[in-house]
Design a protein around this motif. Structure first.
Motif, PDB file in Angstrom:
ATOM      1  N   VAL A  81       0.890  -1.164   0.000  1.00 14.39           N
ATOM      2  CA  VAL A  81       0.000   0.000   0.000  1.00 14.39           C
ATOM      3  C   VAL A  81       0.927   1.212   0.000  1.00 14.39           C
ATOM      4  O   VAL A  81       1.790   1.345   0.866  1.00 14.39           O
ATOM      5  N   PHE A  82       0.744   2.077  -0.993  1.00 12.34           N
ATOM      6  CA  PHE A  82       1.698   3.172  -1.156  1.00 12.34           C
ATOM      7  C   PHE A  82       1.086   4.349  -1.909  1.00 12.34           C
ATOM      8  O   PHE A  82       0.111   4.205  -2.634  1.00 12.34           O
ATOM      9  N   ILE A  83       1.706   5.501  -1.700  1.00 13.21           N
ATOM     10  CA  ILE A  83       1.361   6.709  -2.435  1.00 13.21           C
ATOM     11  C   ILE A  83       2.225   6.732  -3.680  1.00 13.21           C
ATOM     12  O   ILE A  83       3.463   6.712  -3.576  1.00 13.21           O
ATOM     13  N   GLU A  84       1.606   6.754  -4.840  1.00 12.59           N
ATOM     14  CA  GLU A  84       2.364   6.936  -6.077  1.00 12.59           C
ATOM     15  C   GLU A  84       2.719   8.418  -6.171  1.00 12.59           C
ATOM     16  O   GLU A  84       1.856   9.273  -5.994  1.00 12.59           O
ATOM     17  N   VAL A  85       3.987   8.696  -6.435  1.00 15.49           N
ATOM     18  CA  VAL A  85       4.481  10.065  -6.503  1.00 15.49           C
ATOM     19  C   VAL A  85       4.901  10.358  -7.938  1.00 15.49           C
ATOM     20  O   VAL A  85       5.616   9.561  -8.565  1.00 15.49           O
ATOM     21  N   GLU A  86       4.440  11.500  -8.444  1.00 13.18           N
ATOM     22  CA  GLU A  86       4.795  11.898  -9.806  1.00 13.18           C
ATOM     23  C   GLU A  86       6.310  11.959  -9.960  1.00 13.18           C
ATOM     24  O   GLU A  86       7.005  12.538  -9.117  1.00 13.18           O
ATOM     25  N   ASN A  87       6.814  11.381 -11.020  1.00 15.60           N
ATOM     26  CA  ASN A  87       8.246  11.399 -11.295  1.00 15.60           C
ATOM     27  C   ASN A  87       8.584  12.695 -12.021  1.00 15.60           C
ATOM     28  O   ASN A  87       8.891  12.708 -13.216  1.00 15.60           O
ATOM     29  N   SER A  88       8.532  13.796 -11.273  1.00 17.17           N
ATOM     30  CA  SER A  88       8.771  15.123 -11.841  1.00 17.17           C
ATOM     31  C   SER A  88      10.202  15.222 -12.367  1.00 17.17           C
ATOM     32  O   SER A  88      11.065  14.423 -11.982  1.00 17.17           O
ATOM     33  N   PRO A  89      10.476  16.187 -13.233  1.00 16.59           N
ATOM     34  CA  PRO A  89      11.841  16.319 -13.755  1.00 16.59           C
ATOM     35  C   PRO A  89      12.899  16.448 -12.656  1.00 16.59           C
ATOM     36  O   PRO A  89      13.951  15.818 -12.735  1.00 16.59           O
ATOM     37  N   GLY A  90      12.625  17.230 -11.612  1.00 19.93           N
ATOM     38  CA  GLY A  90      13.600  17.389 -10.537  1.00 19.93           C
ATOM     39  C   GLY A  90      13.827  16.116  -9.763  1.00 19.93           C
ATOM     40  O   GLY A  90      14.971  15.743  -9.463  1.00 19.93           O
ATOM     41  N   LEU A  91      12.748  15.419  -9.438  1.00 21.03           N
ATOM     42  CA  LEU A  91      12.870  14.158  -8.705  1.00 21.03           C
ATOM     43  C   LEU A  91      13.585  13.119  -9.555  1.00 21.03           C
ATOM     44  O   LEU A  91      14.468  12.405  -9.079  1.00 21.03           O
ATOM     45  N   ARG A  92      13.224  13.050 -10.824  1.00 16.46           N
ATOM     46  CA  ARG A  92      13.877  12.097 -11.734  1.00 16.46           C
ATOM     47  C   ARG A  92      15.370  12.392 -11.830  1.00 16.46           C
ATOM     48  O   ARG A  92      16.202  11.489 -11.722  1.00 16.46           O
ATOM     49  N   GLU A  93      15.743  13.667 -12.008  1.00 16.33           N
ATOM     50  CA  GLU A  93      17.157  14.036 -12.102  1.00 16.33           C
ATOM     51  C   GLU A  93      17.905  13.653 -10.825  1.00 16.33           C
ATOM     52  O   GLU A  93      18.997  13.069 -10.888  1.00 16.33           O
ATOM     53  N   PHE A  94      17.332  13.972  -9.680  1.00 17.39           N
ATOM     54  CA  PHE A  94      17.973  13.677  -8.399  1.00 17.39           C
ATOM     55  C   PHE A  94      18.202  12.180  -8.239  1.00 17.39           C
ATOM     56  O   PHE A  94      19.305  11.730  -7.915  1.00 17.39           O
ATOM     57  N   ARG A  95      17.169  11.389  -8.475  1.00 20.47           N
ATOM     58  CA  ARG A  95      17.262   9.938  -8.296  1.00 20.47           C
ATOM     59  C   ARG A  95      18.225   9.311  -9.312  1.00 20.47           C
ATOM     60  O   ARG A  95      19.045   8.452  -8.964  1.00 20.47           O
ATOM     61  N   GLU A  96      18.125   9.718 -10.577  1.00 18.75           N
ATOM     62  CA  GLU A  96      18.985   9.127 -11.604  1.00 18.75           C
ATOM     63  C   GLU A  96      20.443   9.480 -11.393  1.00 18.75           C
ATOM     64  O   GLU A  96      21.328   8.647 -11.592  1.00 18.75           O
ATOM     65  N   ARG A  97      20.702  10.709 -10.978  1.00 18.13           N
ATOM     66  CA  ARG A  97      22.095  11.107 -10.749  1.00 18.13           C
ATOM     67  C   ARG A  97      22.706  10.313  -9.596  1.00 18.13           C
ATOM     68  O   ARG A  97      23.832   9.826  -9.689  1.00 18.13           O
ATOM     69  N   LEU A  98      21.942  10.157  -8.504  1.00 14.87           N
ATOM     70  CA  LEU A  98      22.461   9.361  -7.389  1.00 14.87           C
ATOM     71  C   LEU A  98      22.619   7.891  -7.788  1.00 14.87           C
ATOM     72  O   LEU A  98      23.586   7.242  -7.391  1.00 14.87           O
ATOM     73  N   ARG A  99      21.681   7.387  -8.568  1.00 11.27           N
ATOM     74  CA  ARG A  99      21.811   6.009  -9.056  1.00 11.27           C
ATOM     75  C   ARG A  99      23.111   5.859  -9.848  1.00 11.27           C
ATOM     76  O   ARG A  99      23.851   4.894  -9.676  1.00 11.27           O
ATOM     77  N   ASP A 100      23.407   6.800 -10.728  1.00 14.71           N
ATOM     78  CA  ASP A 100      24.639   6.739 -11.518  1.00 14.71           C
ATOM     79  C   ASP A 100      25.878   6.811 -10.635  1.00 14.71           C
ATOM     80  O   ASP A 100      26.831   6.049 -10.838  1.00 14.71           O
ATOM     81  N   ILE A 101      25.882   7.723  -9.670  1.00 14.51           N
ATOM     82  CA  ILE A 101      27.036   7.875  -8.776  1.00 14.51           C
ATOM     83  C   ILE A 101      27.294   6.594  -7.991  1.00 14.51           C
ATOM     84  O   ILE A 101      28.436   6.166  -7.826  1.00 14.51           O
ATOM     85  N   LEU A 102      26.220   5.964  -7.528  1.00 12.48           N
ATOM     86  CA  LEU A 102      26.341   4.796  -6.656  1.00 12.48           C
ATOM     87  C   LEU A 102      26.413   3.467  -7.413  1.00 12.48           C
ATOM     88  O   LEU A 102      26.692   2.437  -6.821  1.00 12.48           O
ATOM     89  N   GLY A 103      26.123   3.496  -8.715  1.00  9.68           N
ATOM     90  CA  GLY A 103      26.112   2.257  -9.485  1.00  9.68           C
ATOM     91  C   GLY A 103      24.937   1.360  -9.117  1.00  9.68           C
ATOM     92  O   GLY A 103      25.046   0.135  -9.137  1.00  9.68           O
ATOM     93  N   ALA A 104      23.813   1.993  -8.774  1.00  6.28           N
ATOM     94  CA  ALA A 104      22.630   1.238  -8.338  1.00  6.28           C
ATOM     95  C   ALA A 104      21.867   0.645  -9.518  1.00  6.28           C
ATOM     96  O   ALA A 104      22.059   1.036 -10.668  1.00  6.28           O
ATOM     97  N   ARG A 105      20.963  -0.272  -9.192  1.00  7.54           N
ATOM     98  CA  ARG A 105      20.097  -0.904 -10.192  1.00  7.54           C
ATOM     99  C   ARG A 105      19.113   0.112 -10.755  1.00  7.54           C
ATOM    100  O   ARG A 105      18.918   1.189 -10.185  1.00  7.54           O
ATOM    101  N   PRO A 106      18.424  -0.236 -11.836  1.00  6.67           N
ATOM    102  CA  PRO A 106      17.389   0.657 -12.373  1.00  6.67           C
ATOM    103  C   PRO A 106      16.357   0.995 -11.298  1.00  6.67           C
ATOM    104  O   PRO A 106      16.061   0.186 -10.416  1.00  6.67           O
ATOM    105  N   LEU A 107      15.843   2.192 -11.392  1.00  8.22           N
ATOM    106  CA  LEU A 107      14.914   2.696 -10.386  1.00  8.22           C
ATOM    107  C   LEU A 107      13.506   2.175 -10.609  1.00  8.22           C
ATOM    108  O   LEU A 107      13.074   1.998 -11.749  1.00  8.22           O
TER     109      LEU A 107
END
Length: 176
Positions: A81-107
């Motif tokens: 059970v969860f709140i779906e949150v819009e993947n706004s440009p700022g949120l997407r940029e923040f998450r993708e950049r950290l994923r790239d820095i950390l070498g994480a799996r796809p979001l």
């Protein structure tokens, strides 16, 4: 398992914590802190210094996340059970950049969980919390949540140690 979370602010954090706690008590599931998982950290924690440097320089925080829906579904015990949150440009940029820095799996899509289907005592998944039950819980939660946008900030590194499913072992180990 170690991951980076964005935490909510003030009144919103308190309101969602109260809702999470009520649902956990009613359904005898685990309690947890309200958060939006940015990404997991797959390996070397030395990359956290680079992540912290990015957080300080990016200028994106706090982020606004629009609620698009409250969903209940059998996806994983950690996304029931969860709140779906819009993947706004700022949120997407923040998450993708950290994923790239950390070498994480796809979001996975951004969300704020409200109920995990893990038994409070054993921490084992609860198969009795089926799709129909989760949909009904989501409808109740949706009625209880009046906010249409959430303020996300205060990035923290959260660690589950070696026991990912034992939510009692989760703790914040570092702020970014």
């Amino acid at each position: 398992m170690t991951s980076i979370w964005l935490q909510l602010q003030g009144r919103q954090e308190q309101a969602l914590q109260g809702l999470i706690d009520r649902m956990a008590d009613e359904y005898r599931t685990v309690r947890f802190r309200p958060h939006l998982t940015v990404c997991s950290i797959p390996g070397d924690l030395a990359t956290l210094d680079a992540a912290a440097a990015y957080v300080k320089k990016c200028g994106l925080l706090p982020l606004q996340g629009a609620k698009t829906a409250v969903t209940g579904a059998v996806i994983t015990p950690f996304r029931a059970v969860f709140i779906e949150v819009e993947n706004s440009p700022g949120l997407r940029e923040f998450r993708e950049r950290l994923r790239d820095i950390l070498g994480a799996r796809p979001l996975i899509p951004p969300h704020i969980s409200l109920l995990y289907t893990l038994d409070r005592d054993s921490q084992a998944p609860r198969p009795d919390l089926d799709a129909a039950t989760l949909a009904a819980i989501a409808a109740r939660c949706g009625d209880a949540i009046k906010d249409t946008e959430f303020t996300l900030a205060r990035p923290v590194v959260n660690s589950a140690g070696g026991a990912q499913t034992d939510v009692r072992s989760w703790k914040a180990v570092r702020e970014l």
